[in-house]
Design a protein around this motif. Sequence first.
Motif, PDB file in Angstrom:
ATOM      1  N   GLU A   1      11.728   3.338  -9.545  1.00  0.00           N
ATOM      2  CA  GLU A   1      10.730   3.678  -8.529  1.00  0.00           C
ATOM      3  C   GLU A   1       9.809   4.778  -9.048  1.00  0.00           C
ATOM      4  O   GLU A   1      10.257   5.784  -9.611  1.00  0.00           O
TER       5      GLU A   1
ATOM      6  N   TRP B   1       7.407   5.963  -6.847  1.00  0.00           N
ATOM      7  CA  TRP B   1       7.086   6.610  -5.576  1.00  0.00           C
ATOM      8  C   TRP B   1       5.594   6.618  -5.284  1.00  0.00           C
ATOM      9  O   TRP B   1       5.030   7.597  -4.843  1.00  0.00           O
ATOM     10  N   ASP B   2       5.010   5.460  -5.557  1.00  0.00           N
ATOM     11  CA  ASP B   2       3.639   5.235  -5.129  1.00  0.00           C
ATOM     12  C   ASP B   2       3.670   4.244  -3.976  1.00  0.00           C
ATOM     13  O   ASP B   2       4.498   3.311  -3.969  1.00  0.00           O
TER      14      ASP B   2
ATOM     15  N   HIS C   1       5.302   2.912   2.054  1.00  0.00           N
ATOM     16  CA  HIS C   1       6.622   3.210   1.500  1.00  0.00           C
ATOM     17  C   HIS C   1       6.702   2.693   0.070  1.00  0.00           C
ATOM     18  O   HIS C   1       5.843   1.928  -0.387  1.00  0.00           O
ATOM     19  N   GLY C   2       7.760   3.099  -0.613  1.00  0.00           N
ATOM     20  CA  GLY C   2       7.948   2.674  -1.982  1.00  0.00           C
ATOM     21  C   GLY C   2       8.512   1.265  -2.074  1.00  0.00           C
ATOM     22  O   GLY C   2       9.060   0.711  -1.116  1.00  0.00           O
ATOM     23  N   SER C   3       8.405   0.660  -3.242  1.00  0.00           N
ATOM     24  CA  SER C   3       8.916  -0.695  -3.444  1.00  0.00           C
ATOM     25  C   SER C   3      10.439  -0.740  -3.501  1.00  0.00           C
ATOM     26  O   SER C   3      11.046  -1.780  -3.291  1.00  0.00           O
TER      27      SER C   3
ATOM     28  N   LYS D   1       3.903  11.855  -3.501  1.00  0.00           N
ATOM     29  CA  LYS D   1       5.191  11.256  -3.853  1.00  0.00           C
ATOM     30  C   LYS D   1       6.279  11.659  -2.859  1.00  0.00           C
ATOM     31  O   LYS D   1       7.160  10.865  -2.528  1.00  0.00           O
TER      32      LYS D   1
ATOM     33  N   VAL E   1       5.776   9.507   0.117  1.00  0.00           N
ATOM     34  CA  VAL E   1       6.277   8.140  -0.102  1.00  0.00           C
ATOM     35  C   VAL E   1       7.793   8.107   0.047  1.00  0.00           C
ATOM     36  O   VAL E   1       8.358   7.165   0.603  1.00  0.00           O
ATOM     37  N   ARG E   2       8.462   9.134  -0.453  1.00  0.00           N
ATOM     38  CA  ARG E   2       9.909   9.199  -0.270  1.00  0.00           C
ATOM     39  C   ARG E   2      10.248   9.238   1.220  1.00  0.00           C
ATOM     40  O   ARG E   2      11.169   8.540   1.684  1.00  0.00           O
TER      41      ARG E   2
ATOM     42  N   SER F   1       9.622   5.866   2.756  1.00  0.00           N
ATOM     43  CA  SER F   1      10.665   4.903   2.370  1.00  0.00           C
ATOM     44  C   SER F   1      11.907   5.087   3.221  1.00  0.00           C
ATOM     45  O   SER F   1      12.530   4.115   3.681  1.00  0.00           O
TER      46      SER F   1
END
Length: 1120
Positions: free
Chosen positions: A752, A754-755, A763-765, A866, A869-870, A873
């Motif tokens: 990850e 974190w984009d 959210h992240g992938s 970032k 994004v965390r 997620s």
Amino acid sequence: MDDCEMTVLCFDLTRENAIELLQRYRRDRQVLLNYILSGNLIKKVVMPPGAISLDDVDIDQVSVDYVLNCAKKGEPLDLGDAIRLFHDSLDYPYVNNTGAAEEFYLLTKPEYSGPAPTREPPPVPATAPSPVVIPPPVVESEPVTVSSPVTATNLTKSQSFDSPSEKELTIDDIEDFEDDEDEFDSRRASRRHQTDASDLSLRLPLFETGITDDDLRETAYEILVAAAGASGGLIVPQKEKKKEKRHRLMRKLGRSKSESVDTHSQRQPGLVGLLETMRAQLEITESMDIRTRQGLLNAMVGKVGKRMDNILIPLELLCCISRAEFSDMKAYLRWQKRQLNMLEEGLINHPVVGFGELGRKVNELRNLFRKIEESESLPPSAAEVQRTECLRSLREVATSLSERPARGDLTGEVCHWADGYHLNVALYEKMLGSVFDILDEGKLTEEVEEILELLKSTWRILGITETVHDTCYAWVLFRQFVFTGEQGLLKAVIDHLRKIPLKEQRGPQERLHLKSLRSSVDAEGGYQDFSFFQSFLSPVQKWVDKKLNDYHQHFSEGPSLMADVVTVAMLTRRILGEENDKALESPDRDQIDRYITSSVKSAFLKMAHSVEFKADTTHEPVLATLAEETKKLLKKDTTIFTPVLSKWHPQAAVVSASLIHKLYGNKLRPFLEHAEHLTEDVVSVFPAADALEQYIMSVMASVAGDDGLDSICRQKIAPYQIENKSGTLVLRWVNGQLERIETWIKRAADQEVWDPISPQQRHGSSIVEVYRIIEETTDQFFAFKVPMRDGELNSLWRGLDKAFQVYTQLVTAALVDKEDLVPPVPVLTRHKKELGIKAFVKKEVQEVKTVDERKAAEITQLTIPKLCVRLNSLYYGISQLSKLEDSINERWARKKTENINIRRSTSEKSKSAVPNQKNQFDGSRREINCAIDRLCEFTGMKVIFWDLQQPFIDNLYRNSVPQARLETITEVLDLVLNQLCEVIVEQLRDRVVTGLLQASLDGLLRVILDGGSTRVFSPNDAPLLEDDLETLKEFFIAGGDGLPRGTVENLVSRVRPVINLIKQETRVLIDDLREVTQGGKSKFGTDSKTLLRVLCHRNDSEASHYVKKQFKIPSSAPST
């Protein structure tokens, strides 16, 4: 149409009953030959030696091929040559000469013979035995019609005997038709061909003299005529009535099976007409009928008062019928031999009453029989003398033997011409056979009641009683049912079996009489003694037992026939059970048990063999397919068969179901023992086997009820335990899968960056990958159709919950401690240079820590986007938990509903089939919420203490408050907030901003209380500080677009007391600190450390002197 062409036609339609076809073939052949011989197709007919007219010729022994060739060539027909050619043709198989090559009709089935042999055949011997020739059957037509007799191959169009259209045979076409006369060749097969009756033979001794069925039939008619003699039955028919009788016969032959004929309007009324019907039914020729009647009339001459049923009928006929009354010597010798055989069988071969002193006359009687036969080879004069003397002696010996006393039956007559009863019942059986329609042998003739009434007149002669009649008639009807398959006959069998009285219902004389009717028969390698009922009913019982022992094969079309067969089986079993002078060894339900066991085993084995054979080509799991086919077998059994059997055995369905459960279990058990993992075979077999077991349980529960089912499960069946076995395998799979899930989650987190995935999906992938992995696992879990318990689901719940917690820990693993973010607190000093007291400094001042470069790099990488994004997620993860939870619960509820364990549900009625599985992810929810809080706090701390360390922590209020106000920082904070709000999801915005507010307030307190030597505050700065605090508050409230005012007020409230302390005069603070240090309570509600730090940041002599004196605080620099 020649013999071979007729044979081809017969083989094209072999669906008809073989016996009926054979009889129809014979009759049609006679009609065809009589038509040809009686018409103008043959110019001249030469009679054989001894024949005067066609009435003296046995039509059955005339070659059709020879007759057709003569008609085709226009040559005279020599019937002698035609008879000779017929007998010569019997030595060869049937051939068809119309094709390019000869076609042989084989007695075997070539398709089952395998390939042709590769070696040469052995040489043909010079003389070979004649092959066994079985005439092929002929297909029954509708009305009896004659189509073109000769095919186009043999006749030209001008020579055709008939037009292409079928022409109904009428009496006008056959004017001189007459019944076939005289006896048949001894080599000819019996008239009644038994096809489905390999076990249907009476348990009676064989006739030592070789009496045939035709002999019995002809003798039976003679006895019937004799018995009817007292009522006028011996009237000899006139020759002029012959043509009228032919007309009636032809009309009867011409009607179809579906047509009804009013026979009462077509035959003579009374006994004469009934005897004529019997003659036709028994296939007796008119010439034989006339001879028999005339002979019996002659026998009664001079015997006034002598009853016809008290004479030895064969003896009287021998004495009263001469050779001159026969058309040829061969027929006479056959007739005489039959009468002598009857006397020998009736008087001496099977004695019931001992001969005693008359024993010497047995040999004398046999010698007389031999002399009578030998007399035919003597010259006519000598032959007549010897025959007359022998007949006179024969009468004396035979009469003395037939009048032996102590017969012990119910009839009471003195003369019993048939000593052993089996000859009598054999003759009576032939008489009873006349009740069937000659054109449709599955139906009773319309005169059946009159015929049965007429047959009662023979009871005294044959020693027949009501019980014997019912038994014989039931046997005859049953045998005819087997031949024709007509169910109506079987119902008549049941009626007559029910008329047979049981032992306690019979009188003593009848019991004694039936007990005396015994015979010894060579059976199964030794002689066995059979009672009357055993002789007649044991073949019936053997036949029905054979069918019922495999009722799945024989009664698959419907239950009606099976119900009648079971009734026959139970009735015969009850009658035969009394023959042992004891009660039945087992009740009817035990016999039904045996039927079910035998048939179910047979059907299951056949089905298993078929499934295994197909599996070799389809490569499907055998046990899965077998379970489905077994379920179909049980469904068919409970739908068609067990309703019939339950009449005799109320729990027939339970017996069948439990046996099927056991049979399939024997096949399944080795598979269960070796199943270690959820392979494709296991996943296919387990659901099919469990579905079968549940269906079996439901069948048994429908009969025995819930309480009875528990008892059955304990006593009769051993459950497959598929649920336990599959549960173990599922647990093993779940544990292995969860280990892989944890590995996949770690890999996804490591990869990850974190984009955000997109502006809409912030959210992240990695969290998407986590859900994909988990959903695939749950899909696989529920795709298994194997039975599962709640324990397997709970294990899955725990594993998934742990997986989310592992992911949450991986998301927050990169966060550093708060101490690594916050700059070290400056040493606490006062504003006058003095030597500090080491002891206090050690207590109040922490060691300065520096962050290493590696950790500093890690913190720097944790940018605001970032971190957002965390947070996003984690929020995505927690927001989808409820949906996943509901999906799993819904699918589990559906699975449990579809696979309810019948036995468990009946024993645990109070428990819900689907347990409550709510809030299974509470652990993950707590973990994720804690992680979000930590991330929000970390984000605020990093912004204030790391990113804004220089403008906020280092420069705010530096040297003096007016020179470095908070206004210089709000612009930077505004940029930070904009950056946060661009990435963070709406649902987390307030939580992140709150973290930033808390960090800002912490930074403000850090500057005011631990700002170091560069921060100096006086009471005059308090209003400025309050203004800055209000500015900070309004900044985060943002006119109602930011945090709620109440939330901000609550957080800001902890800073106001500190500013209030700064507002106080130094003396007031010193007095309050003294009070606190002496154990008192601060009037400002604060502690000593806060008061001390406020005094240390005062730049006045009183404060510096006090902290120096009381706390030994060193000075930071010289006083200015």
